[in-house]
Design an enzyme around this catalytic site. Structure first.
Site, mmCIF file in Angstrom:
data_model
loop_
_atom_site.group_PDB
_atom_site.id
_atom_site.type_symbol
_atom_site.label_atom_id
_atom_site.label_comp_id
_atom_site.label_asym_id
_atom_site.label_seq_id
_atom_site.Cartn_x
_atom_site.Cartn_y
_atom_site.Cartn_z
ATOM 1 N N HIS A 40 -12.072 -6.109 7.089
ATOM 2 C CA HIS A 40 -12.771 -5.779 5.840
ATOM 3 C C HIS A 40 -14.005 -4.938 6.123
ATOM 4 O O HIS A 40 -14.973 -4.977 5.363
ATOM 5 C CB HIS A 40 -13.203 -7.052 5.094
ATOM 6 C CG HIS A 40 -12.052 -7.956 4.743
ATOM 7 N ND1 HIS A 40 -11.491 -8.829 5.642
ATOM 8 C CD2 HIS A 40 -11.356 -8.097 3.593
ATOM 9 C CE1 HIS A 40 -10.503 -9.483 5.061
ATOM 10 N NE2 HIS A 40 -10.395 -9.054 3.822
ATOM 11 N N GLU B 241 0.823 -1.209 0.000
ATOM 12 C CA GLU B 241 0.000 0.000 0.000
ATOM 13 C C GLU B 241 0.857 1.257 0.000
ATOM 14 O O GLU B 241 0.541 2.235 -0.675
ATOM 15 C CB GLU B 241 -0.960 -0.003 1.195
ATOM 16 C CG GLU B 241 -2.113 -0.993 1.063
ATOM 17 C CD GLU B 241 -1.720 -2.435 1.359
ATOM 18 O OE1 GLU B 241 -0.604 -2.661 1.879
ATOM 19 O OE2 GLU B 241 -2.521 -3.344 1.064
#
Lengths: 345, 333
Positions: free
Chosen positions: B138, B69
């Site tokens: 999530h 990321e």
């Protein structure tokens, strides 16, 4: 370990046979002048008190790295710097006056006095704004390279970090992404003696890390400006050809046998000897370079001292392209309470 | 595409289809727009937002990156300063934290720290929020971290048409934008979406439903929850106004304050942990700007100050019942 080291000049400044890069005498003189200016800048900085210059990291001893690498670029290529790289700026023709404004955070500073000294930004020199962190800029060079290729430009991106930077997440992310996408980037790691390398890595060399990413890793004598130029020039040409990134380790920490030793050597002196062999330097010429630079720097600092601070309202500029309603309101609040302000409430 | 055309110039789409349409529209419109991230290439993204883009625009315009990321966002910063219009995808907002330094200290600061010499017009798209049985990694709503960062815009759509219009505006914006997508409603409820050019300006809230007795402030997946609560409250004779913020930064304070001045009551609904969430900022703004109009306390209905749960997700997420209870509190004075 020194056998794989790129060296051009021997200890007496003589170029090893067939190793000297093809550089015109004007270029050699320009390289010398940038190194001298960097040294003079260090001396000038030491004369300013902490109230004026809160933060300065001398370039002394690594002039050959910043200057040699920068001269390997074309003007259209970019430098994605680490902090404290005025020598690269001087190599690109940035003036003392501009650096002095940045040091003192004056209105003429391109960054509007918003950053600590040593965190330069010079669009005029294709020199990206500097962060304080050790490695976060490395992936910027990679992204910019990917973007340039997408646009069909052949720009090359030269980026620097120190050994601590090689421990950062971004070193891994940047080199890995650059290698996978064959980004036109040259990574130069300044391996300097004051960085406790054994604390940062167990690798015998930094250059060895290139192999893990599938890219060339090159070690170069960081006191030898022509060696740095030569290694970086090869890396720049390779990047421009589309063959991908290179990791260059520029050492000012060299190992002789098993003993790591700071070879306390002056890169300017070695280059002077070389220039003398070329009939381009003698003590008088050298003194002229130093004297001119010293006088120019003194004038630049005097000028910067008389320059104004950034406008009060510039505090709120450049957060976004346009002032948000919230920032407009906060600016009005400051205008009501600030004792000296140019803001109209 | 399951989208169907109802009348000329408009298609009924899900939010994910509208996002995909926005990306395709801007990639056609501006060859500086580059889409990249993990699996966004041939695979089309974990939720399908980038489906077909790699095939249509090729590897230089839509490509996969290594799973990093900080590398994805860092590369985006480099592309943006060089003059591209990068659109990065982070698969789940829960995974964005390794990129936090790049977002907060690099993307958001580039314009300011360079005195405007360098800018960072990039969009970071990321699905966020609960309601999909995703567990802690999530489901999070971490928008407040980004709202606290000077130099970042934060945009959250709640309808397919807004998703397209706000995303196109975000890509065209000159500053970095966190574009957070409420994945719970990616495929719930379709809506009409204008084809081709469609922009919704950043910084303008939307009155999702007009009312007179109490204002609900919400964004993302909490908007439909508030609309359902408004329906239920109407049966009790309460007229509820629902304001969809659409952009958290910059915030449309005027619309919010005007609504609360009109109704005199306010419930702020968000699914992030309650403490120091965006709703706290909204409550503070109302206290500063219109406390004299309030007939009851500003009530926060939010997620709890716990990590996001898996099995008990339905208890964590604000629902219609909790919003109605919040409305009751504002009337208890």
């Amino acid at each position: 370990m020194t056998t794989d080291l790129v060296v051009v000049l021997d200890a007496d400044g003589r170029a090893l046979r067939g190793r000297a890069p093809k550089l015109a005498s004007e270029q050699l003189t320009a390289i010398y002048d940038a190194m001298v200016r960097s040294r003079v800048l260090d001396e000038g900085a030491s004369e300013l008190g902490p109230d004026e210059l809160s933060h300065y990291e001398p370039t002394h001893g690594r002039e050959a790295i910043d200057v040699g690498a920068t001269f390997a670029l074309q003007d259209s290529d970019w430098i994605v710097p680490r902090k404290h790289q005025p020598a690269a700026l001087l190599a690109r023709g940035v003036l003392f006056e501009e650096l002095a404004n940045a040091w003192l955070g004056k209105i003429e500073d391109p960054t509007m006095g918003r950053q600590l000294p040593g965190h330069y930004s010079f669009r005029s020199a294709n020199f990206l704004s500097t962060s304080s962190t050790a490695g976060s800029h490395l992936s910027h060079a990679v992204g910019a390279g990917i973007g340039a290729r997408a646009r069909g430009d052949d720009t090359v991106f030269l980026t620097f970090c120190d050994v601590q930077g090689t421990s950062s997440n971004d070193f891994h992310a940047g080199l890995n992404l650059a290698a996978v996408h064959k980004a036109p980037v040259v990574f130069v790691v300044e391996h300097a003696p004051w960085e406790a390398s054994e604390r940062e890595t167990a690798s015998a060399t930094i250059a060895a890390k290139g192999a893990a990413y599938g890219i060339p890793g090159v070690r170069v004598d960081g006191h030898d400006v022509l060696a740095v130029y030569r290694a970086c020039r090869e890396a720049v040409d390779r990047a421009r050809r589309g063959d991908g990134p290179t990791l260059v380790e520029a050492c000012t920490w060299l190992t002789d046998g098993d003993t790591p030793a700071w070879r306390c050597e002056d890169p300017i002196k070695r280059f002077e000897q070389h220039l003398a062999h070329q009939k381009l330097w003698d003590a008088a010429i050298g003194q002229r370079h130093f004297d001119t630079a010293t006088a120019e720097l003194a004038e630049a600092i005097a000028l910067a001292r008389t320059a104004g601070d950034p406008d009060t309202e510039s505090l709120f500029d450049d957060v976004f392209m346009n002032l948000s309603p919230q920032l407009r309101e906060q600016r009005r609040e400051l205008a009501r309470t600030a004792t000296t302000t140019t803001i109209q409430p | 595409m399951t989208a169907t055309e109802t009348r000329p110039g408009v298609k009924v789409m899900t939010m994910i289809e509208a996002i995909s349409d926005a990306l395709r529209t801007e990639m056609k419109n501006d060859d500086r727009v580059v889409v990249f991230g993990e699996d966004v290439g041939p695979k089309g993204g974990v939720f399908g937002a980038t489906a077909g883009l790699h095939e249509e625009f090729g590897e230089t315009r839509c490509f996969d990156t290594p799973l990093s990321e900080c590398g994805i966002v860092g590369a985006g910063v480099g592309m943006a300063v060089y003059g591209m219009r990068p659109v990065a995808e982070i698969q789940f907002l829960d995974f964005i934290y390794p990129a936090f330094d790049q977002i907060v200290s690099e993307a958001a600061k580039m314009r300011y720290r360079s005195g405007g010499e360098y800018t960072c017009p990039m969009v970071i798209r990321s699905p966020y929020g609960g309601g999909i049985r995703g567990g802690h990694y999530h489901s999070q709503s971490s928008e407040a971290y980004f709202c606290h960062t000077p130099g970042l815009k934060v945009v959250i759509p709640s309808t397919p048409a807004d998703a397209k219009g706000l995303l196109i505006s975000s890509i065209r914006d000159e500053d970095p934008v966190m574009f957070l997508e409420p994945k719970k409603i990616y495929r719930h409820g379709k809506g009409e979406v204008p084809l081709g050019e469609h922009t919704v300006p950043l910084g303008r809230a939307r009155i999702a439903r007009a009312g007179t007795d109490v204002t609900l402030l919400a964004y993302g997946a909490m908007v439909p929850v508030c609309e359902a609560a408004a329906d239920a409250a109407a049966e009790q004779g309460r007229s509820v106004e629902v304001v969809d913020l659409r952009t958290l930064v910059p915030l449309d304070e005027q619309t919010i304050v005007e609504s609360v001045k009109k109704t005199g009551r306010c419930v702020v609904v968000y699914e992030a942990p309650k403490t120091c969430g965006y709703g706290a900022e909204l409550a503070a703004i109302l206290a500063e700007k219109c406390i004299e109009y309030l007939e009851g306390p500003v009530v926060r209905v939010a997620g709890f100050d716990t990590p996001f749960p898996y099995t008990l997700e339905h208890l964590y997420m604000p629902d219609e019942k909790r919003v109605l209870a919040g409305i009751d509190k504002t009337f208890a004075w």
